[in-house]
Design a protein around this motif. Structure first.
Motif, PDB file in Angstrom:
ATOM      1  N   GLU A  40       0.861  -1.191   0.000  1.00  0.00           N
ATOM      2  CA  GLU A  40       0.000   0.000   0.000  1.00  0.00           C
ATOM      3  C   GLU A  40       0.891   1.233   0.000  1.00  0.00           C
ATOM      4  N   ARG A  59      -3.699   1.032  -3.698  1.00  0.00           N
ATOM      5  CA  ARG A  59      -3.548  -0.418  -3.547  1.00  0.00           C
ATOM      6  C   ARG A  59      -3.703  -1.056  -4.921  1.00  0.00           C
ATOM      7  N   TYR A  80       2.619   3.223   2.949  1.00  0.00           N
ATOM      8  CA  TYR A  80       1.502   3.426   3.877  1.00  0.00           C
ATOM      9  C   TYR A  80       1.709   2.524   5.089  1.00  0.00           C
ATOM     10  N   GLU A  82       0.138   0.932   8.050  1.00  0.00           N
ATOM     11  CA  GLU A  82      -1.157   0.593   8.627  1.00  0.00           C
ATOM     12  C   GLU A  82      -1.073   0.611  10.155  1.00  0.00           C
TER      13      GLU A  82
END
Length: 217
Positions: A40, A59, A80, A82
């Motif tokens: 991502e 994505r 990214y 998470e």
């Protein structure tokens, strides 16, 4: 300029890894070649915007949709993270002094492939462990000193990302009032202190803050 600020500060503090990319280089398959450890990615326009309106999450399944939404040709690409915690802190920079304020956890929601700002949670910021608070304040001190020496004056907002393992990364500076500034104004008023706007103007009128600000995170 988000990229220039990360480059400027990367020798002093940890910054989120990033790559400058043209939009035609930002397909999921191309980004996986240069950042193979991630699935991502965050795509941002390097200059301007606020509230996340030029911040996109890409994505594999949203590849085409995201790239058709973006208008800019020049982008900054980051991994990214998470479950990370986005953090914001206000500073007001005077010629001889830097005044820092409590930091907040930013409330971010994904909507239409964008990461949009919804508000700030100062209570969660107050509950951070002391080691995290110290890291944020030290990073902000370094950033504030860098900006002060460059001649910057007045209010600035600094954005960070805190990973679940406790690693802190600088994201960007916002040379303006923040959406959460009004919350600090409420607290300042309750303590019979000048507003953020008044303190901001004071940075152009005086070498140091004219009042003692003592509002702990």
């Amino acid at each position: 300029d988000k990229m220039r600020m990360r480059l400027l500060l990367s020798r002093q503090i940890s910054v989120v890894p990033f790559l400058p990319r043209f939009i035609h280089e930002c397909s999921f398959s191309e980004l996986r070649k240069v950042l193979p450890d991630y699935n991502e990615f965050v795509l941002q326009e390097a200059i301007g915007s606020s509230g996340g309106f030029s911040t996109y999450i890409l994505r594999e399944e949203s590849d085409g949709d995201v790239l058709t939404q973006i208008k800019s040709k020049d982008l900054m690409v980051s991994p990214y993270y998470e479950f990370s915690t986005p953090i914001n802190q206000h500073l007001i920079i005077y010629e001889n002094e830097i005044v820092s304020f409590p930091f907040s956890v930013q409330l971010i929601q994904e909507f239409g492939n964008r990461l949009l700002y919804l508000g700030g949670d100062y209570i969660s910021g107050y509950a951070f462990e002391i080691s995290v608070k110290n890291s944020i304040n030290e990073y902000s001190r370094i950033i504030g000193e860098t900006l002060r020496k460059l001649g910057y004056r007045g209010i600035v907002g600094i954005d960070y990302i805190l990973k679940p393992n406790g690693e802190l990364f600088f994201l960007e500076v916002n040379p303006r009032f923040q959406a959460s500034t009004y919350v600090l104004n409420k607290t300042l008023k309750e303590n019979h202190l000048p507003s953020m706007q008044r303190l901001h103007l004071g940075a152009f009128e005086h070498p140091e803050c004219s009042v003692k600000i003592n509002i702990d995170s």
